[in-house]
Design an enzyme around this catalytic site. Structure first.
Site, short mmCIF file in Angstrom:
data_model
loop_
_atom_site.label_atom_id
_atom_site.label_comp_id
_atom_site.label_asym_id
_atom_site.label_seq_id
_atom_site.Cartn_x
_atom_site.Cartn_y
_atom_site.Cartn_z
N GLU A 75 -9.48 0.69 -7.93
CA GLU A 75 -8.14 0.70 -8.53
C GLU A 75 -7.75 -0.77 -8.64
O GLU A 75 -7.16 -1.34 -7.74
CB GLU A 75 -7.16 1.49 -7.67
CG GLU A 75 -5.89 1.87 -8.41
CD GLU A 75 -4.88 0.75 -8.45
OE1 GLU A 75 -5.06 -0.21 -9.25
OE2 GLU A 75 -3.92 0.81 -7.68
N ASP A 94 2.82 6.49 -5.34
CA ASP A 94 2.75 6.60 -6.80
C ASP A 94 1.94 7.86 -7.12
O ASP A 94 0.72 7.84 -7.15
CB ASP A 94 2.08 5.35 -7.38
CG ASP A 94 2.03 5.33 -8.90
OD1 ASP A 94 2.06 6.42 -9.51
OD2 ASP A 94 1.95 4.22 -9.47
N GLY A 118 -12.33 -3.28 -3.53
CA GLY A 118 -10.92 -3.43 -3.20
C GLY A 118 -10.39 -2.15 -2.59
O GLY A 118 -9.42 -1.57 -3.05
N GLU A 134 -17.67 -10.56 -4.05
CA GLU A 134 -18.49 -11.69 -4.52
C GLU A 134 -19.43 -12.20 -3.43
O GLU A 134 -20.45 -12.81 -3.73
CB GLU A 134 -17.57 -12.83 -4.98
CG GLU A 134 -16.82 -12.56 -6.26
CD GLU A 134 -15.52 -11.79 -6.05
OE1 GLU A 134 -14.77 -11.60 -7.02
OE2 GLU A 134 -15.25 -11.36 -4.90
N HIS A 189 0.83 -1.21 0.00
CA HIS A 189 0.00 0.00 0.00
C HIS A 189 0.87 1.26 0.00
O HIS A 189 0.52 2.26 -0.64
CB HIS A 189 -0.94 -0.02 1.21
CG HIS A 189 -1.90 -1.16 1.18
ND1 HIS A 189 -3.08 -1.12 0.48
CD2 HIS A 189 -1.83 -2.40 1.74
CE1 HIS A 189 -3.71 -2.28 0.61
NE2 HIS A 189 -2.96 -3.07 1.37
N ARG A 230 -0.67 7.90 -10.04
CA ARG A 230 -1.85 7.12 -9.65
C ARG A 230 -2.73 7.93 -8.72
O ARG A 230 -3.94 8.06 -8.92
CB ARG A 230 -1.40 5.82 -8.96
CG ARG A 230 -2.51 5.05 -8.26
CD ARG A 230 -1.91 3.97 -7.37
NE ARG A 230 -2.90 3.14 -6.70
CZ ARG A 230 -3.44 3.42 -5.52
NH1 ARG A 230 -3.10 4.52 -4.87
NH2 ARG A 230 -4.33 2.59 -4.98
N GLU A 279 -3.45 -10.02 -12.15
CA GLU A 279 -4.15 -10.12 -10.86
C GLU A 279 -5.63 -10.42 -11.03
O GLU A 279 -6.29 -10.82 -10.08
CB GLU A 279 -3.97 -8.86 -9.99
CG GLU A 279 -2.55 -8.63 -9.54
CD GLU A 279 -2.45 -7.50 -8.53
OE1 GLU A 279 -3.48 -7.13 -7.92
OE2 GLU A 279 -1.33 -7.00 -8.34
N HIS A 336 4.14 2.79 -10.50
CA HIS A 336 4.59 1.50 -9.95
C HIS A 336 4.26 0.34 -10.89
O HIS A 336 4.79 -0.75 -10.74
CB HIS A 336 3.98 1.26 -8.57
CG HIS A 336 2.54 0.84 -8.58
ND1 HIS A 336 1.49 1.71 -8.76
CD2 HIS A 336 1.97 -0.38 -8.44
CE1 HIS A 336 0.36 1.06 -8.73
NE2 HIS A 336 0.61 -0.22 -8.53
N GLU A 376 -13.41 -4.37 1.21
CA GLU A 376 -12.03 -4.83 1.18
C GLU A 376 -11.95 -6.23 1.79
O GLU A 376 -12.43 -6.46 2.91
CB GLU A 376 -11.13 -3.87 1.98
CG GLU A 376 -9.71 -4.35 2.20
CD GLU A 376 -8.96 -4.69 0.92
OE1 GLU A 376 -8.24 -5.71 0.91
OE2 GLU A 376 -9.11 -3.96 -0.08
#
Length: 341
Positions: A117, A21, A48, A100, A15, A24, A126, A265, A70
């Site tokens: 993100e 970054d 996320g 989900e 993180h 970003r 990923e 990154h 999260e």
């Protein structure tokens, strides 16, 4: 596999890397805080959410409710504190859950906006986009918005001096043999690196484009692209560079991972050619290739990248084509004559 993936995000150094970054951070800050009219009094879902910083942006942009979803324990160990420290608990609800498995409260409205993100190396590494699309289909209102909303993958032929020429002279010592063995060792996977824009042999062509409001998960299983591009400068063709851009709704806001943009990154993904396929190219040389990005059967969060060099003499060229092959020179001349007649 899934648990291992989420466990990795309990490492706060990951993180830290993302938060430091600046391209970003600036892209999401500008996309959200620069479009307060889109967020005012809206219900938002952050898929996320990680540390919760994007959820905090949404709250400060005027959202009336934000679900910060999260899956890792960063939700309870970090995100909750961040929301409390910024006095946003009346707006942001931190929920530790995979999206989900998440269920909206009884009689709750669907969300107006989904923020996430989710991007990985070469965009799709990923496999988190699958979760965002599931959230879109389950929780997003009709005519709702996604941040980001569009993505484009680019590819360009390139030189890779970090694996070739840089080893010709190391403090006066020739290390070509070492470099050759190093490339063999690295050949099983793409190289994630910052490529100097001067090492691009072409500005790049669109490999794939997606509108996230209508793309379907099965479309992500395999992406294939075939093209003939013209070298825009002379150089050593040693690989193909892949990068991506994402675009957000509202005011023109783009996050780019191009070699020409400030470094992120994500860096760039370079598929290095076998030594026997590398060659010195003149300006206007045609480069014919096919690139395939296919989801791994053993790990759905990863992709296998394959590049095949094709024969430019037999492949169909774009029209017009600026390469030095006779058929393209004649076609380009004919088109110019038509334009002036």
């Amino acid at each position: 596999m899934a648990n291992t993936y989420f466990d990795e995000y309990e490492n706060l150094e990951i993180h830290e890397l993302m938060l430091k970054d600046r391209p970003r951070q600036a892209a999401y800050y500008n996309a959200i805080l620069g479009n307060k009219d889109l967020f005012k009094d809206k219900i938002v879902m952050d898929v996320g959410a990680g540390t919760g910083i994007l959820s905090a942006f949404c709250a400060k942009a005027g959202a009336r409710l934000v679900y910060a979803i999260e899956a890792s324990n960063v939700a309870t160990k970090v995100a909750l504190d961040l929301i409390e420290d910024n006095v946003l608990t009346n707006v942001v609800k931190v929920i530790q859950s995979r999206v989900e498995e998440f269920v909206l409260p009884a009689d709750a409205e669907k969300v107006d906006i989904i923020v996430s993100e989710w991007m990985g190396f070469y965009l799709l590494h990923e496999g988190m986009l699958d979760s965002v699309l599931l959230a879109r289909d389950k929780f997003l209102k009709e005519n709702g918005l996604l941040f980001p909303s569009e993505c484009t993958i680019f590819v360009a032929p390139c030189s890779v001096p970090s694996l070739f020429d840089d080893w010709n002279d190391v403090d006066g010592i020739k290390m070509d043999t070492f470099a050759s063995k190093l490339r063999v060792q690295k050949s099983a996977r793409p190289e994630i690196t910052h490529l100097n824009p001067e090492d691009l042999l072409h500005e790049g062509v669109v490999f794939h484009w997606m509108n996230l409001l209508d793309v379907q998960p099965e479309e992500l299983d395999s992406i294939q692209f075939k093209e003939v591009v013209t070298a825009q400068k002379a150089g050593k063709h040693q690989g193909f560079c892949i990068w991506f851009d994402v675009r957000f709704p509202g005011e023109d806001s783009v996050l780019s991972t191009s070699p020409h943009s400030p470094p992120t990154h994500w860096k760039q993904c370079v598929v290095v050619l076998p030594e026997e396929s590398c060659e010195n190219l003149e300006e206007k040389s045609p480069i014919a290739f096919q690139i395939t990005m296919k989801r791994s059967a053993s790990d759905m969060r990863k992709y296998n990248l394959e590049v095949d060099l094709l024969d430019p003499n037999t492949e169909e060229h774009p029209v017009p084509c600026s390469c030095h092959m006779t058929k393209c020179i004649l076609t380009e001349a004919h088109l110019k004559m038509m334009d002036t007649s």
